[in-house]
Design a protein around this motif. Structure first.
Motif, PDB file in Angstrom:
ATOM      1  N   CYS A  83     -45.496  31.587  12.044  1.00  0.00           N
ATOM      2  CA  CYS A  83     -44.899  30.986  10.847  1.00  0.00           C
ATOM      3  C   CYS A  83     -44.123  29.718  11.231  1.00  0.00           C
ATOM      4  O   CYS A  83     -43.581  29.641  12.348  1.00  0.00           O
ATOM      5  CB  CYS A  83     -43.915  31.948  10.194  1.00  0.00           C
TER       6      CYS A  83
ATOM      7  N   CYS B 248     -40.721  29.608  13.555  1.00  0.00           N
ATOM      8  CA  CYS B 248     -40.607  30.827  14.382  1.00  0.00           C
ATOM      9  C   CYS B 248     -40.085  30.479  15.780  1.00  0.00           C
ATOM     10  O   CYS B 248     -40.513  29.492  16.383  1.00  0.00           O
ATOM     11  CB  CYS B 248     -41.980  31.487  14.503  1.00  0.00           C
TER      12      CYS B 248
ATOM     13  N   CYS C 251     -46.584  39.592  17.032  1.00  0.00           N
ATOM     14  CA  CYS C 251     -46.702  38.127  16.962  1.00  0.00           C
ATOM     15  C   CYS C 251     -46.600  37.529  18.368  1.00  0.00           C
ATOM     16  O   CYS C 251     -47.382  36.646  18.753  1.00  0.00           O
ATOM     17  CB  CYS C 251     -45.587  37.557  16.095  1.00  0.00           C
TER      18      CYS C 251
ATOM     19  N   CYS D  25     -36.629  35.359  13.736  1.00  0.00           N
ATOM     20  CA  CYS D  25     -37.866  35.498  12.943  1.00  0.00           C
ATOM     21  C   CYS D  25     -37.484  35.091  11.525  1.00  0.00           C
ATOM     22  O   CYS D  25     -36.995  35.906  10.746  1.00  0.00           O
ATOM     23  CB  CYS D  25     -38.355  36.947  12.978  1.00  0.00           C
TER      24      CYS D  25
HETATM   25 FE1  SF4 Z   1     -43.613  34.852  11.566  1.00  0.00          FE
HETATM   26 FE2  SF4 Z   1     -41.569  36.380  12.350  1.00  0.00          FE
HETATM   27 FE3  SF4 Z   1     -43.976  36.709  13.431  1.00  0.00          FE
HETATM   28 FE4  SF4 Z   1     -42.547  34.528  13.993  1.00  0.00          FE
HETATM   29  S1  SF4 Z   1     -42.013  36.635  14.549  1.00  0.00           S
HETATM   30  S2  SF4 Z   1     -44.744  34.589  13.496  1.00  0.00           S
HETATM   31  S3  SF4 Z   1     -41.525  34.154  12.030  1.00  0.00           S
HETATM   32  S4  SF4 Z   1     -43.413  37.066  11.290  1.00  0.00           S
END
Ligand code: SF4
Length: 309
Positions: free
Chosen positions: A17, A20, A51, A200
């Motif tokens: 995102c 991030c 992620c 995040c």
């Molecule tokens: Fe998105 Fe949070 Fe994942 Fe980063 S950690 S990619 S901000 S959901």
């Protein structure tokens, strides 16, 4: 050949995102690898699920993306099969401390020469923001219907109690300082753990960039004499202060190297003592067949040396 940080980037589209903290961590990893001039052919980045574990696609190396929570055992196998490789684990707090928690503690006991990078955002970002193992009790992020009913695990204390010989904490948006910590972790001989505070912005609207930046400080800036290295029994007097700093997480959050034990042997050293020649001819470098037969079965090398997987 002098490598630049861009040499460690891949062509893969980075799927995080906007804003991030993972972007800062990835930049710090690229820069650390370049400054250490690590040959990408000798680099293995292992990630689980989350992620953060997508980083395996964004760093040039012979990388592995494994199932949830199992990155540490796979990385351990890679390293023990060929100790010449540089092996780095990437994962979130859910992956490494939740489902992978048992493997996390087992690695400390073994002190295998690996570097563990914990992208610590206190939520399960990939699956829409459930409470992660490092989310404090009573905190209600926007993805939770009620405040968190479980308290947080302290990753630094867990790493210390498990036997990690290098423990540090960095911050995702301080790329230069984080790059130096990652370099120090990779250069350390033994299991190195770096807890990386990573906002995040999509799911954790409590522990934001602003929240962290009001609280974080660097240990060596507050105390220029800060030296967490343990070189022998005479340095054990430092332990109470080190543990006090590991426990500090609230209005103030310390960053930097919190602990480094230079006295302990690695598992690779112990294998070499018990199986002379292990380092020269580890399983991955042995011939797999002579006249159609395996001269040394790879599993036989490790037989009886490890009880758990
Ligand atoms: Fe998105 Fe949070 Fe994942 Fe980063 S950690 S990619 S901000 S959901």
């Amino acid at each position: 050949m002098v490598r630049r940080w861009a040499d460690y980037k891949t062509e893969a589209w980075v799927q995080w995102c906007p804003g991030c903290g993972d972007f800062g961590i990835l930049a710090a990893i690229h820069r650390a690898l370049a400054e250490l001039d690590i040959d990408p052919r000798r680099l293995v980045v292992v990630g689980g699920i989350g992620c953060s574990s997508r980083s395996v696609y964004y760093v040039r190396g012979s990388n592995v993306h494994v199932i949830h929570g199992r990155s540490i055992p796979v990385a351990s196998g890679v390293k023990l099969a060929n100790p010449e490789l540089e092996v780095v684990v990437v994962g979130g707090d859910g992956d490494l401390l939740g489902i992978g928690g048992g493997h996390f503690t087992a690695l400390g006991r073994r002190n295998i020469d690996l570097t563990i990078l914990l992208f610590d955002n206190s939520v399960y970002g990939l699956t829409k923001g459930q409470a992660g193992p490092t989310l404090p009790v009573g905190v209600k992020t926007k993805a939770l219907p009620y405040p968190n009913v479980q308290d947080r695990v302290n990753p630094l204390i867990l790493a210390y109690a498990s036997g990690y010989t290098f423990i540090a904490r960095g911050y995702a948006y301080h790329v230069n300082q984080l790059k130096d910590l990652i370099k120090a972790g990779i250069e350390h001989r033994g299991s190195a753990f770096i807890d990386i505070l990573q906002p995040c912005p999509t799911y954790n609207d409590m522990m934001t960039k602003e929240w962290y930046e009001e609280r974080i400080y660097y240990l060596n800036e507050e105390d220029p004499l800060w030296d967490p290295r343990i070189r022998g029994p005479e340095d054990h007097v430092k332990i109470p202060r080190i543990v006090e700093k590991m426990l500090e997480f609230g209005d103030r959050i310390p960053l930097g190297i919190l602990y480094q034990d230079l006295t302990k042997t690695t598992l690779e050293d112990r294998f070499e003592q018990q199986m002379p020649g292990y380092r020269k001819a580890p399983p991955a470098l042995r011939p797999i067949s002579v006249n159609g037969r395996a001269p040394v079965h790879p599993f036989k090398v490790f037989k009886d040396k490890l009880i758990e997987t």
